[in-house]
Design a protein around this motif. Structure first.
Motif, PDB file in Angstrom:
ATOM      1  N   ARG A   1       0.825  -1.206   0.000  1.00 16.20           N
ATOM      2  CA  ARG A   1       0.000   0.000   0.000  1.00 16.20           C
ATOM      3  C   ARG A   1       0.858   1.255   0.000  1.00 16.20           C
ATOM      4  N   VAL A   2       1.967   1.195   0.728  1.00 12.63           N
ATOM      5  CA  VAL A   2       2.891   2.335   0.732  1.00 12.63           C
ATOM      6  C   VAL A   2       3.383   2.595  -0.685  1.00 12.63           C
ATOM      7  N   HIS A   3       3.782   1.536  -1.378  1.00 11.25           N
ATOM      8  CA  HIS A   3       4.272   1.666  -2.754  1.00 11.25           C
ATOM      9  C   HIS A   3       3.179   2.192  -3.675  1.00 11.25           C
ATOM     10  N   ALA A   4       1.964   1.676  -3.512  1.00 10.04           N
ATOM     11  CA  ALA A   4       0.858   2.081  -4.378  1.00 10.04           C
ATOM     12  C   ALA A   4       0.469   3.543  -4.174  1.00 10.04           C
ATOM     13  N   ALA A   5       0.757   4.076  -2.997  1.00 11.99           N
ATOM     14  CA  ALA A   5       0.420   5.478  -2.717  1.00 11.99           C
ATOM     15  C   ALA A   5       1.323   6.451  -3.463  1.00 11.99           C
ATOM     16  N   LYS A   6       2.436   5.968  -4.027  1.00 13.58           N
ATOM     17  CA  LYS A   6       3.393   6.772  -4.779  1.00 13.58           C
ATOM     18  C   LYS A   6       3.854   7.999  -3.990  1.00 13.58           C
ATOM     19  N   PRO A   7       4.367   7.776  -2.784  1.00 15.63           N
ATOM     20  CA  PRO A   7       4.805   8.925  -1.978  1.00 15.63           C
ATOM     21  C   PRO A   7       6.104   9.509  -2.505  1.00 15.63           C
ATOM     22  N   ASP A   8       6.325  10.784  -2.233  1.00 17.01           N
ATOM     23  CA  ASP A   8       7.651  11.375  -2.477  1.00 17.01           C
ATOM     24  C   ASP A   8       8.366  11.646  -1.169  1.00 17.01           C
ATOM     25  N   LEU A   9       7.753  11.234  -0.023  1.00 18.93           N
ATOM     26  CA  LEU A   9       8.426  11.255   1.268  1.00 18.93           C
ATOM     27  C   LEU A   9       7.711  10.286   2.202  1.00 18.93           C
ATOM     28  N   ILE A  10       8.504   9.526   2.975  1.00 18.93           N
ATOM     29  CA  ILE A  10       7.968   8.616   3.986  1.00 18.93           C
ATOM     30  C   ILE A  10       8.577   9.007   5.330  1.00 18.93           C
ATOM     31  N   LEU A  11       7.728   9.103   6.354  1.00 19.31           N
ATOM     32  CA  LEU A  11       8.171   9.412   7.708  1.00 19.31           C
ATOM     33  C   LEU A  11       7.940   8.199   8.589  1.00 19.31           C
ATOM     34  N   MET A  12       8.951   7.839   9.396  1.00 15.09           N
ATOM     35  CA  MET A  12       8.875   6.626  10.197  1.00 15.09           C
ATOM     36  C   MET A  12       9.592   6.830  11.520  1.00 15.09           C
TER      37      MET A  12
END
Length: 332
Positions: free
Chosen positions: A120-131
């Protein structure tokens, strides 16, 4: 045969030369302008790149991200403080003060906080991930999807610079999203809240115990624990300054709490959060030994906000809510 006048011929030659010269000047000017523009763009583009150093690596970000996935509720709270839209987040444990994101259809559910759905993270096509450290084992995979920033908060021991770490991370996100002025404003508000707590706790003799409730069992948290900042940054005096409890706390009995006899008890109901039950209160906590403590007799058992204390506790809004609970222990 037509004969060209010498003067007219000379004038035509001069016109051709002048035109060529002008064209050359125009071309040269055009090239100079383009070079100047390129020189202007290059340093500007370089200056817009943000480099973030964190415990898991170095992350470089160019223009302000537009699609952000936040895998921890603290990160959701940071983005909320800065007014940054959220493309995706886990929706298994969302505190009430962030409920608008849980109910928003445009915010994709990324699964569980401790086990995000990477597809789902990949499918969201983010340009930034916070963890945070809760997702640390997925850092490499997440970094292959999009630039990923790790929030370097230590949930096992928040005593050391907890508030400063929160402020630094907020300022980093302010730089990333070009919202530095707003980040500074939020930091000033947090500083004022911390100072309010310190004014109230300064010089007070009361000693406090932080207790986590889990299905009838209790754990205590001391100065080296996930709640250590309450003693260090907020000036609360602990019942035992040597108690070291880490992330999950030290299991304690009702007899231990009675014998410790704290002046203030901050009770965090984990069961209410994890099992979505109503939180404990003075009427539903039927524990005769706790009722024998000074805290209970003097009305200083604070039933803390379990969402702020347990789900988050490392962001601006959650810390302000925790401070509100801390202050309650001194005003009863």
């Amino acid at each position: 045969m037509t004969r060209t006048h010498p003067r007219r011929h000379a004038a035509l030659a001069l016109l051709i030369v002048a035109t060529a010269a002008l064209q050359g000047c125009d071309l040269q000017a055009g090239e100079s302008a383009r070079a100047a523009a390129a020189d202007h763009r290059s340093p500007d583009a370089a200056s817009q790149r943000i480099t973030v150093h964190h415990k898991l690596g170095v992350t470089e970000i160019g223009k302000p991200p537009r699609r952000v996935v936040a895998l921890d509720m603290n990160e959701v709270d940071f983005l909320d403080q800065l007014g940054v839209p959220i493309a995706g987040m886990p929706k298994d444990f969302v505190p009430r003060y962030l409920a608008k994101y849980r109910d928003a259809g445009e915010v994709t559910d990324m699964g569980a906080i401790v086990q995000p759905n990477l597809e789902r993270v990949h499918a969201a096509k983010p340009d930034l991930i916070l963890m945070t450290s809760l997702q640390a084992r997925h850092y490499r995979e997440l970094s292959e999807i999009a630039p990923t920033i790790h929030f370097d908060v230590d949930y096992r021991d928040s005593r050391a610079q907890h508030i400063e770490i929160i402020k630094d991370h907020l300022m980093t996100l302010g730089r990333v999203f070009r919202k530095e002025a707003l980040a500074r404003q939020r930091i000033a508000e947090l500083d004022a809240k911390v100072e309010e707590a310190r004014r109230i706790t300064r010089g007070r003799p009361e000693k406090a115990l932080i207790v986590l409730h889990n299905n009838g069992a209790f754990s205590s948290f001391g100065v080296r624990s996930r709640y250590g900042f309450i003693f260090d940054a907020l000036g609360v005096k602990p019942v035992s300054p040597t108690l070291e409890t880490g992330l999950h706390g030290q299991p304690v009995s009702s007899e231990f709490i009675q014998q410790a006899n704290p002046d203030i008890i901050y009770l965090v109901d984990r069961t209410a959060v994890m099992e979505h039950r109503p939180a404990l209160n003075a009427e539903t906590l039927g524990n005769p030994l706790l009722r024998q403590t000074n805290a209970w007799k003097n009305g200083r058992v604070v039933f803390a906000d379990p969402e702020a204390w347990y789900i988050t506790a490392a962001s601006v809004n959650s810390v302000k809510l925790i401070i509100d609970d801390v202050i309650k222990g001194y005003r009863r």
